[in-house]
Structure formats: structure tokens, C-alpha cells
Scaffold this active site. Structure first.
Site, PDB file in Angstrom:
ATOM      1  N   GLU A  70       0.824  -1.213   0.000  1.00 40.50           N
ATOM      2  CA  GLU A  70       0.000   0.000   0.000  1.00 40.50           C
ATOM      3  C   GLU A  70       0.858   1.263   0.000  1.00 40.50           C
ATOM      4  O   GLU A  70       0.521   2.249  -0.657  1.00 40.50           O
ATOM      5  CB  GLU A  70      -0.939   0.010   1.222  1.00 40.50           C
ATOM      6  CG  GLU A  70      -2.052  -1.017   1.171  1.00 40.50           C
ATOM      7  CD  GLU A  70      -3.000  -0.791   0.004  1.00 40.50           C
ATOM      8  OE1 GLU A  70      -3.088   0.354  -0.490  1.00 40.50           O
ATOM      9  OE2 GLU A  70      -3.642  -1.762  -0.425  1.00 40.50           O
ATOM     10  N   TYR A  83      -7.089   5.894   4.517  1.00 40.42           N
ATOM     11  CA  TYR A  83      -7.242   4.845   3.506  1.00 40.42           C
ATOM     12  C   TYR A  83      -6.304   3.670   3.774  1.00 40.42           C
ATOM     13  O   TYR A  83      -6.721   2.508   3.785  1.00 40.42           O
ATOM     14  CB  TYR A  83      -6.975   5.396   2.101  1.00 40.42           C
ATOM     15  CG  TYR A  83      -6.608   4.287   1.144  1.00 40.42           C
ATOM     16  CD1 TYR A  83      -7.578   3.415   0.666  1.00 40.42           C
ATOM     17  CD2 TYR A  83      -5.274   4.081   0.777  1.00 40.42           C
ATOM     18  CE1 TYR A  83      -7.226   2.361  -0.167  1.00 40.42           C
ATOM     19  CE2 TYR A  83      -4.924   3.037  -0.061  1.00 40.42           C
ATOM     20  CZ  TYR A  83      -5.902   2.178  -0.528  1.00 40.42           C
ATOM     21  OH  TYR A  83      -5.563   1.135  -1.337  1.00 40.42           O
ATOM     22  N   ASP A 110     -10.145   5.281  -2.125  1.00 41.07           N
ATOM     23  CA  ASP A 110      -8.986   5.823  -2.834  1.00 41.07           C
ATOM     24  C   ASP A 110      -9.467   6.390  -4.160  1.00 41.07           C
ATOM     25  O   ASP A 110     -10.671   6.511  -4.398  1.00 41.07           O
ATOM     26  CB  ASP A 110      -7.910   4.756  -3.015  1.00 41.07           C
ATOM     27  CG  ASP A 110      -8.292   3.722  -4.072  1.00 41.07           C
ATOM     28  OD1 ASP A 110      -9.494   3.573  -4.378  1.00 41.07           O
ATOM     29  OD2 ASP A 110      -7.385   3.054  -4.605  1.00 41.07           O
ATOM     30  N   CYS A 169     -13.869   0.671 -14.734  1.00 46.95           N
ATOM     31  CA  CYS A 169     -14.414   2.019 -14.541  1.00 46.95           C
ATOM     32  C   CYS A 169     -13.261   3.026 -14.533  1.00 46.95           C
ATOM     33  O   CYS A 169     -13.013   3.721 -13.546  1.00 46.95           O
ATOM     34  CB  CYS A 169     -15.202   2.076 -13.234  1.00 46.95           C
ATOM     35  SG  CYS A 169     -16.264   3.527 -13.061  1.00 46.95           S
ATOM     36  N   CYS A 185     -25.647   1.524 -11.594  1.00 46.94           N
ATOM     37  CA  CYS A 185     -24.943   2.768 -11.908  1.00 46.94           C
ATOM     38  C   CYS A 185     -25.911   3.839 -12.402  1.00 46.94           C
ATOM     39  O   CYS A 185     -26.508   3.719 -13.474  1.00 46.94           O
ATOM     40  CB  CYS A 185     -23.874   2.497 -12.965  1.00 46.94           C
ATOM     41  SG  CYS A 185     -22.865   3.941 -13.360  1.00 46.94           S
TER      42      CYS A 185
END
Length: 419
Positions: free
Chosen positions: A114, A198, A216, A270, A286
């Protein structure tokens, strides 16, 4: 006579006490009044909005930007996880998180990935991650390393402060917590340097199975399109709304996989440009895609002559029910753009013009006695600097002979990409 004098004295003392109490009360009241006035004046400029204030700004009794139906939430989770199980990328940190049973090693593996992935592409990180884990496979090994060794291993990834904080965190866990990683997102964020909201949520959900969502860049894009959130995604109101959505959606049984699935969806389907809406597993949920379909239908009707009414450039915007005052909808000054489709969401905040700064640099030089070679004086920077540490050395400016001249000296020199 003595008794009358005593009564008179007592009466005077009582009156003095009463007057004194009145004066104290008046002063206290004045202080409270001034304090209230000061708070009234100062709070709008200096105080940040608290969570309750942000919550009040969000639309009430409005399901347009939220998930209220349990059936919709269940369907979203099931569709996304099913897609993730079939289409997820094979990444080294995912394999390690799945195969390692030791919680500390698993959390360390996720933590390293991360930190490396912050503002760095996955393709670039993979090789660095493999080399890092091969050299320092656990927290204890990293804690024993020197900062110079960490910087050397980090060389090429950029943002060297990330590696430094990772090193500091490993040393802190080894010395203060006996090698035991904090087990919750709250503790991770509070105790580890360089770990924000996050990163803490990602480590806690993936390594420890804590039921908490993540937000994020990829997740922001997915959520903004899914629930048609077009306001500035960096504002406190929208940020808190996105975290609320993420925590509402996260799967109770597989929180780590769900969070990775959300990020995977944003990274591969996406995407910011040319999103693959036809391949999206949550397409039916959506709102941005539904607006595109509605717009196409209205244009088709107009072309076929089935309607004489004027076509709105912002389809279905009335479904929000915010009356034009919704803090999450597209701003009135930046309405729906037909050519963008789902890329209307999220809207990028207006960038401030770059600040012009003027700096003055002083370079200390000297010439050798035997020739005209010029040397430059290098001074060690503070530990919090963005470059490597520089020792107090003289260098003649020859790039080819730099290592040769300094290799036998009992000092280290800068190894950054600039020198």
C-alpha cells in the site's frame, strides 16, 4: 450599646458581601458574553466542520445518492465479488496475503504494498515489491536495516519519505509493540507514521478482516458514477459521503476482497477515460450509466418525432429531489455534458494556478593550490529532508571520478538521482 454596635457591624459586613458577589457575577457574565461573541466571530473562519455538521449537509430522506435498499446492497456485493473472483489480477501482495497465515507477516506484506502503490502504478511497483520482500521478509528484518539501505532499495520509486516512514514504522513496532502490528484501522492510523485513513482501512480489512470500507482514487470514481455524485470530491462533505457509502457497501464476510474488488473495478473497468461500461458487473446499479441510457432514449424519440417537448440536457436530474441545493449533485454552473457520458462523474476540482516562488542559492567553492580545479562544499541535510543525507565533504565536480575520490573516505555521499 455594645450589642447595637455588633449588629451594625454585621449588617455592614453582609451588605459588603452582597455587593462583592454582585460584582463577581457581573464580571463572570461579561467574560461569558465576550467568549460567546469571540466564538461567533471566529468559528466560521478558523473552525473546520465537524462530522455532525457535515452529516447535516448531506441530503435527508433521499436515496438518490445512497444505498438504502438491503436487496440492492446484497446484489451489488454479490455481483462485484463474483466478477472479482474470475477477473482479478495476480499480484504478489495478493498472493502473500492469501498464503501467509501469520497475521503480522500478512499485515506487513499489505502495508509495504500500500505504501509503494501511493502515487505509483502497479506495473512499476511489482519488481520493487518482490526485491523488497526478498531482502526484508518481515518487520524485524526491516527494523534492523539502515536508512541508507532503505533509500538505496527505494531508489527509482520516488517520494523517498514513504520508504523512510515505512522504516520508522517497522522500528517503532519492533521496539514499542514487541513486533505486534496494531489490529484495527483506528490504531494503525494513530500509531504508525505515514499511515492515513485509507491505508489503515486497507491493511485492517485485507490483513485482519475488519469490516471497514476504503476510499482511494479508484473507489471515488466508482462510487461517484454509481450514485451520480458530481460535486467536488475533495470537499469535506463529499469525502464523508463517500466514506459512508464505502462502509455501507463493504461485504461483512469478505471485507478485504470486497475492497480490493472495488479498487480493481476502478483500475480496469471504470477507468478515468474510455470506461468499459458494457463489461461492468454493477452496471445495473450505476446511475451515471442510467442517465446515458435515458439520454439516448430521449434523443431517439426526438429523431423519430415521438415527442415535441424540449429535451433536457440533464436527464433525470429531478430524481435527486435536492431542489438544486444538493451538495452532492453536479454544480449548476457545470451541468451534464452529453459527450462525456459517465465521465461526467467525478468532476475534477478547479486547480489553483501554480505559486511563483523566487529562491536564492548560495554555493561555496574553493580552488586547489596545485591547480585550478574547483571544489564544492556539501553539507549534511536534516533527516526530514526529501533527499539522501549529505556528509560534509569537498567534491571536485568530476562525475566520473566522484566514486573513485570518495570511496576510501570514512564518510558516505549522496546517492540520489540528482548527484
Amino acid at each position: 450599646m455594645l450589642q447595637l454596635w455588633s449588629l451594625s457591624t454585621n449588617r455592614k459586613q453582609i451588605l459588603m458581601d452582597i455587593n462583592m458577589n454582585k460584582m463577581k457575577a457581573s464580571v463572570k457574565s461579561r467574560k461569558i458574553s465576550l467568549k460567546r461573541k469571540e466564538n461567533t466571530i471566529m468559528s466560521p473562519q478558523k473552525k473546520k466542520p465537524c462530522f455532525n455538521q457535515i452529516k447535516e449537509e448531506l441530503p435527508k430522506e433521499n436515496i438518490y445518492h445512497t444505498f438504502k435498499d438491503p436487496g440492492e446492497i446484497y446484489s451489488f456485493r454479490a455481483s462485484l465479488l463474483s466478477w472479482y473472483d474470475k477477473n482479478k489480477r495476480e499480484l504478489p501482495w495478493r498472493r502473500m496475503a492469501m498464503s501467509v497465515s501469520n497475521l503480522n507477516k500478512r499485515a506487513y506484506a499489505v502495508w509495504v504494498s500500500e505504501i509503494m502503490l501511493q502515487q505509483t502504478q502497479v506495473a512499476t511497483v511489482i519488481d520493487y515489491y518482490n526485491k523488497w520482500m526478498l531482502r526484508w521478509s518481515n518487520l524485524q528484518d526491516l527494523a534492523k536495516a539502515t536508512l541508507e539501505e532503505v533509500n538505496q532499495m527505494w531508489s527509482g520509486l520516488g517520494y523517498y519519505s514513504r520508504g523512510k516512514r515505512l522504516h520508522e514504522g517497522a522500528q517503532k513496532i519492533s521496539s514499542e509493540f514487541k513486533g505486534e502490528m496494531p489490529r484495527s484501522a483506528e490504531e494503525l492510523q494513530k500509531l504508525l507514521p505515514g499511515v492515513g485513513r485509507y491505508t489503515a482501512a486497507a491493511i485492517a480489512s485485507i490483513a485482519f478482516g475488519e469490516v471497514i470500507g476504503v476510499v482511494d482514487g479508484n473507489v471515488i470514481r466508482v462510487l461517484c458514477r454509481t450514485k451520480a455524485i458530481g460535486a467536488d470530491c475533495t470537499s469535506p462533505t463529499v469525502t464523508e459521503a463517500l466514506w459512508m457509502l464505502a462502509n455501507t457497501l463493504v461485504d461483512l464476510v469478505r471485507p478485504g476482497d470486497f475492497n480490493q474488488a472495488m479498487m480493481e473495478l476502478g483500475a480496469t473497468v471504470c477507468t478515468p477515460k474510455a470506461p468499459l461500461c458494457t463489461e461492468c458487473p454493477v452496471q445495473t446499479h450505476c446511475r451515471a450509466y442510467q442517465q446515458v441510457i435515458n439520454e439516448r432514449e430521449m434523443v431517439s424519440k426526438r429523431l423519430l418525432g415521438n415527442t415535441t417537448s424540449q429535451i433536457s440536457s440533464t436527464p433525470d436530474i429531478e430524481e435527486c429531489g435536492g431542489g438544486g441545493n444538493c451538495p452532492l449533485c453536479l454544480p449548476e454552473k457545470e451541468p451534464w455534458v452529453s459527450g462525456l457520458g459517465v465521465m461526467n462523474f467525478p468532476r475534477k476540482p478547479t486547480k489553483k494556478p501554480p505559486r511563483i516562488e523566487h529562491t536564492l542559492t548560495c554555493v561555496v567553492t574553493r580552488r586547489k593550490d596545485n591547480d585550478d580545479t574547483e571544489e564544492y562544499f556539501l553539507v549534511q541535510r536534516p533527516n526530514s529532508g526529501i533527499h539522501c543525507q549529505l556528509k560534509n565533504i569537498w567534491w571536485d565536480g568530476n562525475w566520473e571520478r566522484r566514486g573513485e575520490k570518495l570511496v576510501n573516505q570514512p564518510v558516505s555521499y549522496c546517492k540520489c538521482s540528482i548527484c
